[in-house]
Design a protein around this motif. Structure first.
Motif, PDB file in Angstrom:
ATOM      1  N   ASN A  36      13.627  22.229  -1.322  1.00 35.54           N
ATOM      2  CA  ASN A  36      13.614  21.732  -2.701  1.00 35.54           C
ATOM      3  C   ASN A  36      12.713  22.630  -3.547  1.00 35.54           C
ATOM      4  O   ASN A  36      12.273  22.243  -4.611  1.00 35.54           O
ATOM      5  CB  ASN A  36      13.222  20.253  -2.779  1.00 35.54           C
ATOM      6  CG  ASN A  36      11.785  19.997  -2.385  1.00 35.54           C
ATOM      7  OD1 ASN A  36      11.154  20.814  -1.712  1.00 35.54           O
ATOM      8  ND2 ASN A  36      11.268  18.858  -2.785  1.00 35.54           N
ATOM      9  N   SER A  37      12.490  23.849  -3.058  1.00 36.98           N
ATOM     10  CA  SER A  37      11.621  24.807  -3.751  1.00 36.98           C
ATOM     11  C   SER A  37      12.436  25.952  -4.347  1.00 36.98           C
ATOM     12  O   SER A  37      12.075  27.106  -4.246  1.00 36.98           O
ATOM     13  CB  SER A  37      10.593  25.373  -2.769  1.00 36.98           C
ATOM     14  OG  SER A  37      11.278  26.036  -1.703  1.00 36.98           O
ATOM     15  N   PHE A  38      13.555  25.643  -4.960  1.00 32.37           N
ATOM     16  CA  PHE A  38      14.464  26.630  -5.528  1.00 32.37           C
ATOM     17  C   PHE A  38      14.279  26.691  -7.039  1.00 32.37           C
ATOM     18  O   PHE A  38      14.097  25.673  -7.685  1.00 32.37           O
ATOM     19  CB  PHE A  38      15.903  26.225  -5.188  1.00 32.37           C
ATOM     20  CG  PHE A  38      16.953  26.988  -5.934  1.00 32.37           C
ATOM     21  CD1 PHE A  38      17.260  28.287  -5.580  1.00 32.37           C
ATOM     22  CD2 PHE A  38      17.625  26.415  -6.997  1.00 32.37           C
ATOM     23  CE1 PHE A  38      18.233  29.004  -6.267  1.00 32.37           C
ATOM     24  CE2 PHE A  38      18.592  27.109  -7.687  1.00 32.37           C
ATOM     25  CZ  PHE A  38      18.897  28.408  -7.322  1.00 32.37           C
ATOM     26  N   SER A  39      14.328  27.912  -7.597  1.00 30.24           N
ATOM     27  CA  SER A  39      14.199  28.047  -9.045  1.00 30.24           C
ATOM     28  C   SER A  39      14.875  29.321  -9.523  1.00 30.24           C
ATOM     29  O   SER A  39      14.925  30.320  -8.803  1.00 30.24           O
ATOM     30  CB  SER A  39      12.715  28.096  -9.431  1.00 30.24           C
ATOM     31  OG  SER A  39      12.566  28.161 -10.829  1.00 30.24           O
ATOM     32  N   SER A  40      15.356  29.282 -10.748  1.00 28.88           N
ATOM     33  CA  SER A  40      15.858  30.498 -11.377  1.00 28.88           C
ATOM     34  C   SER A  40      14.654  31.329 -11.818  1.00 28.88           C
ATOM     35  O   SER A  40      13.578  30.799 -12.092  1.00 28.88           O
ATOM     36  CB  SER A  40      16.731  30.155 -12.579  1.00 28.88           C
ATOM     37  OG  SER A  40      15.974  29.490 -13.562  1.00 28.88           O
ATOM     38  N   VAL A  41      14.832  32.644 -11.857  1.00 30.07           N
ATOM     39  CA  VAL A  41      13.762  33.552 -12.270  1.00 30.07           C
ATOM     40  C   VAL A  41      14.197  34.397 -13.461  1.00 30.07           C
ATOM     41  O   VAL A  41      13.491  34.506 -14.439  1.00 30.07           O
ATOM     42  CB  VAL A  41      13.323  34.465 -11.095  1.00 30.07           C
ATOM     43  CG1 VAL A  41      12.303  35.506 -11.556  1.00 30.07           C
ATOM     44  CG2 VAL A  41      12.759  33.631  -9.959  1.00 30.07           C
ATOM     45  N   ILE A  48      16.697  34.651  -8.278  1.00 27.14           N
ATOM     46  CA  ILE A  48      16.258  33.282  -7.960  1.00 27.14           C
ATOM     47  C   ILE A  48      15.086  33.383  -6.991  1.00 27.14           C
ATOM     48  O   ILE A  48      14.806  34.467  -6.461  1.00 27.14           O
ATOM     49  CB  ILE A  48      17.391  32.435  -7.342  1.00 27.14           C
ATOM     50  CG1 ILE A  48      17.986  33.067  -6.064  1.00 27.14           C
ATOM     51  CG2 ILE A  48      18.497  32.199  -8.359  1.00 27.14           C
ATOM     52  CD1 ILE A  48      17.285  32.712  -4.795  1.00 27.14           C
ATOM     53  N   LEU A  49      14.407  32.261  -6.756  1.00 28.15           N
ATOM     54  CA  LEU A  49      13.369  32.242  -5.729  1.00 28.15           C
ATOM     55  C   LEU A  49      13.428  30.942  -4.959  1.00 28.15           C
ATOM     56  O   LEU A  49      13.950  29.940  -5.437  1.00 28.15           O
ATOM     57  CB  LEU A  49      11.974  32.469  -6.311  1.00 28.15           C
ATOM     58  CG  LEU A  49      11.332  31.406  -7.206  1.00 28.15           C
ATOM     59  CD1 LEU A  49      10.796  30.213  -6.435  1.00 28.15           C
ATOM     60  CD2 LEU A  49      10.205  32.037  -7.986  1.00 28.15           C
TER      61      LEU A  49
END
Length: 156
Positions: A36-41, A48-49
């Motif tokens: 649940n540690s996904f994010s757009s960069v 993404i990260l």
């Protein structure tokens, strides 16, 4: 766990996050890890990260994967999420997949999928922060997203 660490964790748990599976191929087998540690960069270039705990027994397998996929889960996939949190055998956990152009497993019934190549890795305390270059993205189906908040699943 100290009182501060417990409070810090509980405060973080008040922030709803999406749930995804990171998938990789390992020795001919599809492997998955719930995150649940996904994010757009970045949009240009598309980056993404996601974060990988250094004490994870899956650490080497996922850190060393050059190619991976991020599969955003639907509200009806909580059981698959829980299974992949316990074991990384995607097929044994009931995940149906097809290979991406980069070889990574793409979950057939995810609500969004990102085919990625590892771009950079950064140290982040007790985690590694993996920056991925997005090679392709698609939306196989339209459904409500699976959400994690206050140590449990919800939906949006």
């Amino acid at each position: 766990m100290s009182l501060f660490e417990r409070e810090f964790r509980d405060c973080l748990g008040r922030f709803p996050t999406g749930v995804a599976l990171i998938t990789v191929m390992d020795g001919g087998s599809a492997r998955a890890m719930t995150i649940n540690s996904f994010s757009s960069v970045s949009l240009d270039p598309p980056l993404i990260l996601w974060s990988l705990a250094k004490d994870s027994h899956r650490y080497d397998r996922f850190l060393n994967a050059q190619d991976f996929a991020v599969n955003i889960l639907a509200a009806d996939q909580a059981e698959l999420s829980t299974a992949c949190a316990r074991s990384d055998d995607l097929e044994a956990n009931g995940g149906r997949w097809t290979p991406a152009s980069n070889g990574a497993p793409l979950l057939e019934d995810a609500i969004a999928r990102f085919e990625c190549r590892r771009h950079q890795v950064f140290a982040g305390g007790d985690h590694e922060i993996i920056l991925g270059e997005v090679l392709n993205a698609d939306r196989p189906r339209d459904a409500e997203a699976l959400v994690f908040v206050r140590s449990g699943y919800s939906k949006i």
